[in-house]
Design an enzyme around this catalytic site. Structure first.
Site, short mmCIF file in Angstrom:
data_model
loop_
_atom_site.label_atom_id
_atom_site.label_comp_id
_atom_site.label_asym_id
_atom_site.label_seq_id
_atom_site.Cartn_x
_atom_site.Cartn_y
_atom_site.Cartn_z
N GLY A 168 43.09 -18.76 -84.43
CA GLY A 168 44.55 -18.71 -84.53
C GLY A 168 45.12 -20.08 -84.85
O GLY A 168 44.44 -21.10 -84.72
N GLY A 196 49.21 -21.94 -84.71
CA GLY A 196 50.65 -21.78 -84.52
C GLY A 196 51.39 -21.98 -85.83
O GLY A 196 50.92 -22.71 -86.70
N THR A 228 48.86 -25.81 -84.46
CA THR A 228 47.78 -26.16 -83.54
C THR A 228 46.60 -25.21 -83.76
O THR A 228 46.76 -24.00 -83.63
CB THR A 228 48.25 -25.95 -82.07
OG1 THR A 228 49.64 -26.12 -82.02
CG2 THR A 228 47.53 -26.84 -81.13
N LYS A 277 42.05 -24.55 -77.51
CA LYS A 277 43.22 -25.03 -78.24
C LYS A 277 43.14 -26.55 -78.32
O LYS A 277 43.02 -27.23 -77.30
CB LYS A 277 44.49 -24.58 -77.50
CG LYS A 277 45.77 -24.90 -78.23
CD LYS A 277 46.94 -24.16 -77.61
CE LYS A 277 48.26 -24.56 -78.25
NZ LYS A 277 49.40 -23.82 -77.75
N ASP A 323 59.68 -21.15 -75.23
CA ASP A 323 59.31 -20.63 -76.56
C ASP A 323 58.77 -19.20 -76.42
O ASP A 323 57.72 -18.86 -76.96
CB ASP A 323 58.26 -21.56 -77.19
CG ASP A 323 58.03 -21.29 -78.67
OD1 ASP A 323 58.84 -20.57 -79.28
OD2 ASP A 323 57.03 -21.80 -79.22
P1 ADP Z 1 51.19 -23.01 -81.10
O1 ADP Z 1 51.65 -23.94 -80.03
O2 ADP Z 1 50.74 -23.76 -82.30
O3 ADP Z 1 52.17 -21.91 -81.43
P2 ADP Z 1 49.60 -20.97 -79.68
O4 ADP Z 1 49.10 -21.30 -78.33
O5 ADP Z 1 50.76 -20.04 -79.76
O6 ADP Z 1 49.88 -22.34 -80.49
O7 ADP Z 1 48.39 -20.39 -80.53
C1 ADP Z 1 48.52 -20.10 -81.90
C2 ADP Z 1 47.88 -18.76 -82.21
O8 ADP Z 1 46.48 -18.82 -81.84
C3 ADP Z 1 48.44 -17.59 -81.40
O9 ADP Z 1 49.58 -17.02 -82.01
C4 ADP Z 1 47.24 -16.64 -81.38
O10 ADP Z 1 47.15 -15.95 -82.61
C5 ADP Z 1 46.06 -17.59 -81.26
N1 ADP Z 1 45.69 -17.83 -79.85
C6 ADP Z 1 46.18 -18.78 -79.04
N2 ADP Z 1 45.66 -18.73 -77.82
C7 ADP Z 1 44.77 -17.71 -77.84
C8 ADP Z 1 43.90 -17.12 -76.85
N3 ADP Z 1 43.83 -17.61 -75.62
N4 ADP Z 1 43.14 -16.08 -77.22
C9 ADP Z 1 43.21 -15.59 -78.48
N5 ADP Z 1 44.03 -16.08 -79.45
C10 ADP Z 1 44.79 -17.14 -79.14
MG MG Z 2 52.72 -20.25 -80.38
#
Ligand code: ADP
Ligand code: MG
Length: 266
Positions: free
Chosen positions: A10, A12, A17, A34, A121
């Site tokens: 994934g 963001g 990220t 992450k 958020d």
């Molecule tokens: P950002 O701060 O860049 O928005 P996120 O934490 O929302 O980061 O993560 C970005 C994307 O990564 C999410 O929308 C999801 O698709 C994927 N993702 C994040 N954390 C997880 C997780 N724990 N398990 C599976 N997918 C994840």
């Molecule tokens: Mg996010």
């Protein structure tokens, strides 16, 4: 933790990220890792995140710092709420019901607010669905917590101000220097409730055109909540209207939201 940076799961939209597949070194448990620039998310924030323990809040198992980056080993989830609704998971009963979703996300926000943490958020892309639970339980999990935390003597600290994605935050959040406030989460949660209940609609416009929703929020347009969208959940229309009110004082606190949700669904 071991990170497999060839397996991106994934990214963001706003902060870009990367989230990779990984494993915990000791147990071999599969996790989502992450990778964050430590200038944005510091070690203290990561430890605060690790201390949060609630079934509907993303679990952080480990934190490592390497160079300018922090690596957070997170509970591995299956998809976002956006993907889940797009795939018709509610209709096909692949996930628990819409009621469960609302209740679980409300409980997550209540847990945070009781700990004087603001999410800042809340939006469908930051709500994950997990099937990968040892007990096979499907849960909705609030993720992407940027720990907008309170100092002991203050409710919420201005230096923790976060700017979320467009279309889900209230009008006042775009005023510079304003402190992040729990009422922002209530506004976002109200938008998410509507989105879940009426299958991807947004109270301020077309959910596929978040720029338009944002413009409508910023110019103070009143949310259009059509009665026909609430056939099954008519008791929730006034709750959601108050949650997405442009005046923060008119929005209920999370305890009140929880109370109403419980009354409507049980
Ligand atoms: P950002 O701060 O860049 O928005 P996120 O934490 O929302 O980061 O993560 C970005 C994307 O990564 C999410 O929308 C999801 O698709 C994927 N993702 C994040 N954390 C997880 C997780 N724990 N398990 C599976 N997918 C994840
Ligand atoms: Mg996010």
């Amino acid at each position: 933790m071991k990170v497999d940076d060839s397996l991106l799961i994934g990214k963001g939209i706003l902060k870009r990220t990367p989230v990779y597949h990984g494993k915990l070194t000791k147990t071999g448990q599969h996790v989502a890792v992450k990778k964050m620039f430590s200038g944005i998310f510091d070690y203290k924030k990561a430890l605060d995140l690790k201390a949060l323990k609630h079934p509907n809040i993303i679990r952080c198992f480990a934190v490592e710092e390497k160079g300018d980056f922090l690596y957070l080993a997170l509970e591995l989830c299956d998809k976002t709420l956006v993907d889940s609704i797009e795939k018709g998971d509610f209709l096909n009963k692949v996930v628990p019901s819409r009621q469960d979703c609302l209740l679980q996300v409300t409980e997550a926000v209540e847990y945070l607010h009781n700990k004087r943490v603001c999410h800042g958020d809340i939006k469908p892309a930051n709500i994950l669905v997990t099937f990968a639970d040892g007990a096979g339980i499907r849960r909705f999990v609030l993720a992407d917590i940027n720990i907008s935390k309170k100092e002991p003597d203050k409710t919420f600290s201005s230096k923790n101000r976060v700017i979320g994605d467009i279309g889900w935050l209230p009008k006042e959040s775009y005023q510079p220097y304003l402190e992040v406030d729990p009422s922002w989460d209530i506004f976002s949660l109200g938008c998410v409730f509507y989105y879940v209940l009426v299958n991807m609609k947004h109270p301020f416009g077309d959910a596929n055109n978040l720029e338009e929703c944002q413009k409508n929020i910023q110019c103070g347009k009143v949310a259009v909540l059509k009665a026909e969208d609430f056939v099954k959940f008519s008791n929730l229309k006034s709750l959601i209207s108050s949650m997405v009110d442009h005046s923060p004082d008119k929005r209920p606190c999370i305890g009140k939201v929880h109370e109403i949700i419980m009354r409507v669904f049980t």
